[in-house]
Scaffold this motif. Sequence first.
Motif, PDB file in Angstrom:
ATOM      1  N   THR A   6      54.403  45.903  52.110  1.00 56.98           N
ATOM      2  CA  THR A   6      53.182  45.129  52.032  1.00 56.98           C
ATOM      3  C   THR A   6      53.320  44.176  50.853  1.00 56.98           C
ATOM      4  O   THR A   6      54.207  44.333  50.004  1.00 56.98           O
ATOM      5  N   TYR A   7      52.428  43.199  50.797  1.00 57.93           N
ATOM      6  CA  TYR A   7      52.516  42.239  49.700  1.00 57.93           C
ATOM      7  C   TYR A   7      52.308  42.927  48.347  1.00 57.93           C
ATOM      8  O   TYR A   7      52.991  42.634  47.362  1.00 57.93           O
ATOM      9  N   LEU A   8      51.385  43.862  48.280  1.00 57.13           N
ATOM     10  CA  LEU A   8      51.145  44.568  47.019  1.00 57.13           C
ATOM     11  C   LEU A   8      52.331  45.457  46.654  1.00 57.13           C
ATOM     12  O   LEU A   8      52.689  45.572  45.476  1.00 57.13           O
ATOM     13  N   GLN A   9      52.952  46.086  47.644  1.00 60.62           N
ATOM     14  CA  GLN A   9      54.157  46.873  47.373  1.00 60.62           C
ATOM     15  C   GLN A   9      55.281  45.975  46.867  1.00 60.62           C
ATOM     16  O   GLN A   9      56.056  46.375  45.986  1.00 60.62           O
ATOM     17  N   LEU A  82      45.506  38.437  49.067  1.00 66.51           N
ATOM     18  CA  LEU A  82      45.338  38.843  47.674  1.00 66.51           C
ATOM     19  C   LEU A  82      46.672  38.810  46.940  1.00 66.51           C
ATOM     20  O   LEU A  82      46.755  38.378  45.785  1.00 66.51           O
ATOM     21  N   GLY A  83      47.728  39.263  47.606  1.00 63.26           N
ATOM     22  CA  GLY A  83      49.048  39.268  46.972  1.00 63.26           C
ATOM     23  C   GLY A  83      49.513  37.881  46.579  1.00 63.26           C
ATOM     24  O   GLY A  83      50.194  37.699  45.561  1.00 63.26           O
ATOM     25  N   GLU A  84      49.141  36.879  47.387  1.00 65.18           N
ATOM     26  CA  GLU A  84      49.510  35.494  47.059  1.00 65.18           C
ATOM     27  C   GLU A  84      48.756  35.018  45.828  1.00 65.18           C
ATOM     28  O   GLU A  84      49.312  34.345  44.951  1.00 65.18           O
ATOM     29  N   TYR A  85      47.478  35.363  45.754  1.00 66.33           N
ATOM     30  CA  TYR A  85      46.702  35.013  44.555  1.00 66.33           C
ATOM     31  C   TYR A  85      47.317  35.654  43.308  1.00 66.33           C
ATOM     32  O   TYR A  85      47.403  35.021  42.247  1.00 66.33           O
TER      33      TYR A  85
END
Length: 267
Positions: A6-9, A82-85
């Motif tokens: 995932t983006y957060l991972q 959110l990960g992009e931010y």
Amino acid sequence: MLPALTYLQFHLVFSVPAVALLWFLAPRYDDAVRRRRSAIAIAVLVAIAYAYTTPWISYMIRRGAWWYADGAVLVRALSIPLGEYLFFAIQTVVTAFALHVIGFDPTYRDGDFARAPRVAGVVVGVAMLVGGLWLVALDPSFLYLGGLIAWVGPVVALQWAVGGGYLARTPRTWLAATLLPASYFWVVDRIAIGMGTWSISSELTTGVAVFGLPIEEILFFTAAGLMAVNGLVLFEWVLDWNDQRAATLSESASSRPPKRDSETVDD
């Protein structure tokens, strides 16, 4: 193929360790003024990154220049994950710490306001804006490349209009501070694409790639880092110029003889 993160991972595996390492390596300035100015510069550049990058990234995502794997994104705002931010701040901070690890001298020197490099920088920046928009209109395959060039152009023009002379005499510093973090992001970006965490459109890009990494992604990380580095060095350089100007005015005022009171004439 490795399982998609995932983006957060992705941030936990690749971004957070980079921030932590560079924070550990970054110098702790003894000069309280330099320490405070460095912190303010980073905060200001992060704010600018959000304000300037959000509309462009949102547009590119909505046009389909890239997209994310199912389940890789939990929260979006204006089509942006959110990960992009988080990445807006992370890349700026990583680049800032790398700049301070490398070291730079923000001292203003005579000639830093030379007209030639300032004018040249403005001309290049305006040409990038016009040329990028022309590419976007020319063919859909230039959407990402042309949009990127047009997005960077105004910032190049503004930064060189302000401190073109300073940037022209310190290229090794800002080139190193740009390319070293960008190289890391090239590698981890290629890993994320290989995992399928995000994908780049083949219709809206040129198809030119280096070791599987689209040239647009290479240029994006380079351009974003360059804008951040030049913004950081110019922030402190402008403050040093103002310090020197204030000191000169103060010395000039103190060297003047005191004014004499006008003599009164007795009738």
